[in-house]
Scaffold this motif. Structure first.
Motif, PDB file in Angstrom:
ATOM      1  N   HIS A   1       0.849  -1.190   0.000  1.00 28.74           N
ATOM      2  CA  HIS A   1       0.000   0.000   0.000  1.00 28.74           C
ATOM      3  C   HIS A   1       0.886   1.243   0.000  1.00 28.74           C
ATOM      4  O   HIS A   1       1.764   1.372   0.850  1.00 28.74           O
ATOM      5  N   PRO A   2       0.663   2.189  -0.928  1.00 30.46           N
ATOM      6  CA  PRO A   2       1.394   3.461  -0.901  1.00 30.46           C
ATOM      7  C   PRO A   2       0.709   4.434   0.046  1.00 30.46           C
ATOM      8  O   PRO A   2      -0.341   4.990  -0.277  1.00 30.46           O
TER       9      PRO A   2
ATOM     10  N   ILE B   1      -3.775   4.045  -3.372  1.00 33.36           N
ATOM     11  CA  ILE B   1      -4.595   3.258  -4.297  1.00 33.36           C
ATOM     12  C   ILE B   1      -5.998   3.834  -4.157  1.00 33.36           C
ATOM     13  O   ILE B   1      -6.609   3.771  -3.089  1.00 33.36           O
TER      14      ILE B   1
ATOM     15  N   MET C   1      -9.592   2.987   3.269  1.00 37.10           N
ATOM     16  CA  MET C   1      -8.248   3.068   3.853  1.00 37.10           C
ATOM     17  C   MET C   1      -7.794   4.523   3.939  1.00 37.10           C
ATOM     18  O   MET C   1      -6.806   4.928   3.314  1.00 37.10           O
TER      19      MET C   1
ATOM     20  N   CYS D   1      -4.091   5.404   2.000  1.00 39.29           N
ATOM     21  CA  CYS D   1      -3.495   4.660   0.896  1.00 39.29           C
ATOM     22  C   CYS D   1      -3.799   5.409  -0.393  1.00 39.29           C
ATOM     23  O   CYS D   1      -4.914   5.888  -0.591  1.00 39.29           O
TER      24      CYS D   1
ATOM     25  N   HIS E   1      -8.729   1.978  -2.702  1.00 38.99           N
ATOM     26  CA  HIS E   1      -8.582   1.721  -1.266  1.00 38.99           C
ATOM     27  C   HIS E   1      -8.954   2.952  -0.448  1.00 38.99           C
ATOM     28  O   HIS E   1      -9.612   2.846   0.580  1.00 38.99           O
TER      29      HIS E   1
HETATM   30 CU   LIG Z   1      -3.925   0.365  -0.365  1.00 46.98          CU
END
Ligand SMILES: [Cu+2]
Length: 661
Positions: free
Chosen positions: A561-562, A646, A654, A644, A649
């Motif tokens: 996860h970024p 993404i 997230m 995150c 996400h």
């Molecule tokens: Cu993520």
């Protein structure tokens, strides 16, 4: 062969889903449509893959679209790159070439930017233009996708007035993409909300573009984050001030409206933002790094397209990667997906473009603006040097054989075509999707990004840096751009810094769908060991103003996860492999199934941040079964977010608020 995403689900890689099913936890619940943001209800727009004919046509003309340089100013075609500033031209498809917003330092430096719907020639396939959302300002006729680039000088503040013009003569426009009504915020009833975030900026909280700072078209409704502090009294939008106090770096602006960020960005709402400073100018003047026209912007995004050339966005319940969940979701309602991957790769809004270059070094300012796709890029035999990270230059260049860039990350690269005259280079991608140990290698178009033809004569009137000197040349040379001190050295000089422990874990929502989340971990204090938390749970992290803290991110999920933090710049300290008990499942306050890390965590040997990651960062790749440590200083008060990057996400779910007190 194109990317076969419908077969990518690996039942063993989703640890929690498997565990819950084994435990007999009910996975299904009724799903109801709620009245909120109107989405695209044409099921063709929910497709997980591009229409086969459109895909074949686009693939057939790969490397035929001309590369557009979002950093290009003026109408110069020196260096083989066409570009335009605030004036613009159209192709037969009505496409607008990108330009640059370039304020005159010392004047009022105000921009009024409107998010609008338009048509763009993205694919380069005759008769298949794409309806996109882009940005325009009062000086320009049409919006562009991506939005035009801001280019500002360090310390010269600008004002940006952002307005939602996603409306037509018949009123607010529906979203171009399907909207999952179970995750969309329910408040707006007057069109699609937007909230423009300046990613990388050190902005006062009211100018950040946070998820609750949304406005619907013509500002009929606003989110709770729109107040007297940022409401534009001169027109129906918000007014943000960007101080541009940071050092030379590549930021970007993109939509961040709560729970539909992924859809607004995929529709097109993103653009670059370049900060210049004297240190960088001196490097250019001394011919150490390439300068215009040999400096290129490169926004990489993946997309899928329907039969007429419009974007699709995977939302069909039948395509849900877990068949057991797919069977329980109503067939007639779009659903959020764990991730979203495109099979056609765009660079600066063009499918698989072709760049013509001279045999010399080029500076490439790269952004991964994709929803979920990481890219591991190779450049054939071209020597590649990384010279900077998200928010600034490295101390020295680092020779790279390939680079891996996560959604939200930027990389400052020098590609050295000096010895490549007459050669053609295909930039390829090999990153698995989703990006983690269980991911699937890319196939077909997802393995290709763009082509470079080194076929222009060298313009000897323009001096040429020697790229091979970059690893031995100091790039940070002024008192306002001092050499980076390694994070471990800075950490060793701190007395008892606060350590905050976060987890990245996967639970399931009320429909049994995969739900990546942030949360907290503490090895000994049960009250601080909360497990996963939702976006709407109150902040758990409240760093004091000007504190420098260590944030430890324990990734107990299956994917990288970024993690992006608003407001701050940080340094990566290290990543350490961890072993731990299988996460325990929790029932969260809102009824979701969460996870908690309990019992001892055994740490392996720490892996210090590599040299190419030694610059200022705002987004960090957090691999599974590692604890990733960052050193971060909080420079303004206010309630910001970390999440995150993404996009699928961050929307579900997230993302968390944190509050600098
Ligand atoms: Cu993520």
């Amino acid at each position: 062969m194109k990317n076969s995403k419908t077969t990518r689900f690996n039942p063993s890689r989703r640890r929690l889903v498997q565990g819950l099913a084994a435990a007999g936890v009910p996975m299904a619940a009724p799903m109801k449509a709620l009245a909120a943001i109107t989405g695209n209800n044409n099921v063709a727009s929910w497709a997980i893959n591009s229409d086969p004919t459109t895909y074949a046509q686009a693939f057939g003309v790969r490397f035929m679209n001309a590369f557009v340089n979002p950093l290009g100013a003026g109408t110069s075609t020196v260096g083989g790159v066409g570009s335009l500033a605030l004036t613009e031209t159209s192709t037969t498809f009505g496409t607008v070439v990108n330009g640059v917003y370039k304020p005159d330092v010392g004047t009022t430096n105000q921009f009024t930017l409107l998010a609008q719907q338009t048509q763009a020639n993205v694919l380069g396939v005759f008769g298949k233009s794409t309806t996109v959302w882009g940005y325009k300002n009062f000086e320009t006729v049409r919006p562009t996708f991506p939005g035009r680039t801001f280019e500002v000088q360090r310390g010269a503040a600008i004002t940006a007035k952002w307005r939602n013009s996603l409306a037509g003569s018949a009123g607010p426009l529906p979203h171009l993409l399907p909207v999952d009504q179970t995750t969309a915020i329910q408040t707006p009833t007057s069109g699609v909300p937007i909230a423009t975030h300046h990613h990388g900026s050190d902005s006062a909280v009211e100018f950040d573009g946070l998820p609750d700072q949304w406005t619907t078209p013509l500002r009929v409704q606003v989110g709770p984050g729109v107040t007297a502090a940022n409401l534009d009294p001169t027109g129906p939008g918000v007014r943000y001030q960007y101080t541009n106090a940071q050092e030379a770096s590549l930021h970007w602006y993109h939509d961040h409206a709560e729970s539909i960020t992924r859809l607004n960005v995929t529709a097109g709402l993103a653009g670059l933002y370049v900060v210049r400073d004297p240190n960088e100018a001196a490097l250019m003047a001394a011919n150490i790094i390439p300068k215009a026209p040999y400096e290129l912007g490169m926004v990489i995004q993946d997309r899928t397209f329907d039969a007429v050339g419009n974007f699709t966005y995977s939302a069909n319940p039948a395509d849900y990667p877990d068949p057991a969940v797919a069977a329980t979701l109503p067939a007639n309602l779009p659903t959020a997906m764990p991730e979203n991957f495109g099979d056609i790769i765009l660079v600066n809004g063009k499918a698989w473009p072709n760049l013509r270059t001279e045999p010399r070094p080029y500076r490439v300012r790269m952004l991964n603006g994709s929803d979920s796709r990481f890219y591991t890029l190779s450049f054939g035999t071209t020597p590649v040097y990384q010279i900077g990270t998200d928010l600034g230059l490295l101390n020295k260049g680092v020779a790279m054989s390939s680079i891996t860039i996560a959604p939200g990350e930027r990389m400052d690269l020098v590609l050295d075509f000096t010895a490549m005259a007459g050669k053609t280079v295909v930039v390829t991608n090999s990153a698995v999707a989703p990006f983690g140990p269980g991911g699937t290698p890319p196939t077909g178009g997802a393995t290709l990004v763009m082509q470079v033809q080194v076929n222009l004569p060298r313009n000897t009137a323009n001096p040429m840096p020697v790229a091979s000197l970059l690893p031995t040349t100091n790039l940070r040379r002024t008192t306002t751009t001092p050499a980076m001190v390694p994070a471990a050295t800075r950490l060793a000089g701190l007395v008892n810094p606060t350590v905050r422990r976060l987890i990245l874990g996967e639970g399931t929502d009320q429909y049994g769908r995969i739900l990546p989340m942030l949360g907290t971990y503490h090895p000994t204090n049960a009250a601080l060991n909360r497990g996963t938390l939702s976006f709407n749970d109150p902040p758990t992290e409240t760093p004091p103003l000007n504190a420098t803290e260590v944030w430890e991110i324990y990734n107990i999920s299956a994917d990288v996860h970024p993690l992006h933090m608003h407001l701050v710049q940080f340094q990566v300290i290290d990543r350490t492999p961890i072993t731990y008990n299988p996460p325990t499942t929790t029932t969260m306050a809102n009824g979701w199934q969460g996870v908690k890390l309990e019992g001892p965590v055994t740490k392996g040997v720490a892996e210090p941040a590599p040299a190419h990651e030694g610059g200022w960062k705002d987004t960090v790749q957090c691999p599974p079964d590692y604890v990733t440590r960052i050193l971060v200083k909080f420079t303004r008060r206010g309630k910001y977010v970390y999440h995150c990057h993404i996009l699928s996400h961050e929307d579900h779910d997230m993302m968390r608020w944190y509050q600098v007190v």
